[in-house]
Write an enzyme that holds these catalytic residues in place. Sequence first.
Site, PDB file in Angstrom:
ATOM      1  N   GLU A  66      50.677  46.192  51.274  1.00 36.71           N
ATOM      2  CA  GLU A  66      49.391  46.179  51.964  1.00 36.71           C
ATOM      3  C   GLU A  66      49.566  45.853  53.445  1.00 36.71           C
ATOM      4  O   GLU A  66      48.766  46.263  54.277  1.00 36.71           O
ATOM      5  CB  GLU A  66      48.476  45.170  51.238  1.00 36.71           C
ATOM      6  CG  GLU A  66      47.063  45.059  51.760  1.00 36.71           C
ATOM      7  CD  GLU A  66      46.891  43.896  52.714  1.00 36.71           C
ATOM      8  OE1 GLU A  66      45.877  43.887  53.424  1.00 36.71           O
ATOM      9  OE2 GLU A  66      47.776  43.019  52.762  1.00 36.71           O
TER      10      GLU A  66
ATOM     11  N   GLN B 169      43.239  28.235  52.137  1.00 41.60           N
ATOM     12  CA  GLN B 169      44.058  28.799  51.064  1.00 41.60           C
ATOM     13  C   GLN B 169      45.547  28.851  51.437  1.00 41.60           C
ATOM     14  O   GLN B 169      46.398  28.876  50.557  1.00 41.60           O
ATOM     15  CB  GLN B 169      43.541  30.183  50.681  1.00 41.60           C
ATOM     16  CG  GLN B 169      42.246  30.098  49.877  1.00 41.60           C
ATOM     17  CD  GLN B 169      41.830  31.420  49.260  1.00 41.60           C
ATOM     18  OE1 GLN B 169      41.946  32.469  49.886  1.00 41.60           O
ATOM     19  NE2 GLN B 169      41.339  31.386  48.038  1.00 41.60           N
TER      20      GLN B 169
ATOM     21  N   HIS C  34      46.640  44.884  47.679  1.00 40.30           N
ATOM     22  CA  HIS C  34      46.703  43.494  48.131  1.00 40.30           C
ATOM     23  C   HIS C  34      47.359  42.634  47.052  1.00 40.30           C
ATOM     24  O   HIS C  34      48.272  41.833  47.330  1.00 40.30           O
ATOM     25  CB  HIS C  34      45.256  43.041  48.353  1.00 40.30           C
ATOM     26  CG  HIS C  34      45.086  42.009  49.406  1.00 40.30           C
ATOM     27  ND1 HIS C  34      45.189  40.666  49.149  1.00 40.30           N
ATOM     28  CD2 HIS C  34      44.786  42.110  50.728  1.00 40.30           C
ATOM     29  CE1 HIS C  34      44.957  39.986  50.262  1.00 40.30           C
ATOM     30  NE2 HIS C  34      44.709  40.834  51.238  1.00 40.30           N
TER      31      HIS C  34
END
Length: 367
Positions: free
Chosen positions: A17, A107, A335
Amino acid sequence: MTKTKPKTLKIDGSTGEGGGQIIRTALSLSMLTGTPIEITNIRAGRTKSGLMRQHLMCVQTSQQISNATVTGAVLGSMTFTFTPSTVKSGDYTFDIGSAGSTSLVLQTLLPALLFANTNTQTVSTVTIKGGTHNPLAPTTDFLQQAFVPAVAKLGMHVDIEFVQAGFAPIGGGMIKAAITPFMRHASASQFNLTKRGKLNCIELVASVLNLEYDICKRELACAQASLVEAGIDKTLITTKSFKLQGIGEGNSCYAQVSHEVSDTQNHKEHHAEVFTLLGEKRSSAEKIGCRLSGLVKRYVFNTDSLVDEYLTDQLLLPLALAGGGEFTARVVSKHAETQAWLIQQFLPVEIKLTVIDEQKTLVQVVC
């Protein structure tokens, strides 16, 4: 006896990706494993290649919590190196200085802080200022209502407080996360989200920041009417709307869809998926409400998978760190495939993606 320095892992940032996720996940795994990294060809295929401000923020915050040595990390850079030291739990505050995503910064840091100071169980707090509702990132609502409950099933305890809203282009939002160090228990049951049970409920939520409150009511009315027309029992649908605090303007709506999880041991467990949309200047509230209901209907009627596209790639790393597990995914995006590839460069795990049909893939993380 001299300790041998770990070999630098070279990562081609244009793989798969080829976006910012490679940078964020590589930083997380570098800090977790103590592996020095060199990332080249950063976002090579994108219109604006190289490190953007939000990626640079992830490098800088990672550097701070792990006392890392960094070279080449400047705006527009196509290559940088990152050599971590020890990750320390603590109280951290970061200001992105724009509407850049607070969720993506959190994250990046979360996996490392989950494993910091596990012997003392010192809770870390991370306050991040910036954007809370970004078009190309998980919103704070998604993290609170979908991501946090999913990782809690693994025994990972994260609490996210939504302090203030921040929309593009101004930002000015704030979130505060409390992260408890994770201890993996041998007796923990295996993570399994493979069989969808009955629909429990659908909660529709709309909010506005310094805009007409009527927008929320119109979005929710349209979304609810569309779902009922499609055959969903009206008694299973609840609605909620509120005004957000913050600077700038914005509108957000989301649907939290909860199903029972079927298993052989008759445990009463459920799984929640969250679908989010942000208001757009050229789209009416009614149109946004109908689009939201479309996302819900696609998930409820077109597949019996439990995990939807965005949560799929976000679950892979926590699963790899918690001992593995499996789930059914509606979509495995490029992804997610890139995420699976990258995790396997650092950790002794195998991530299997078995396509069952067009709307269902079995995802297995084997440690």
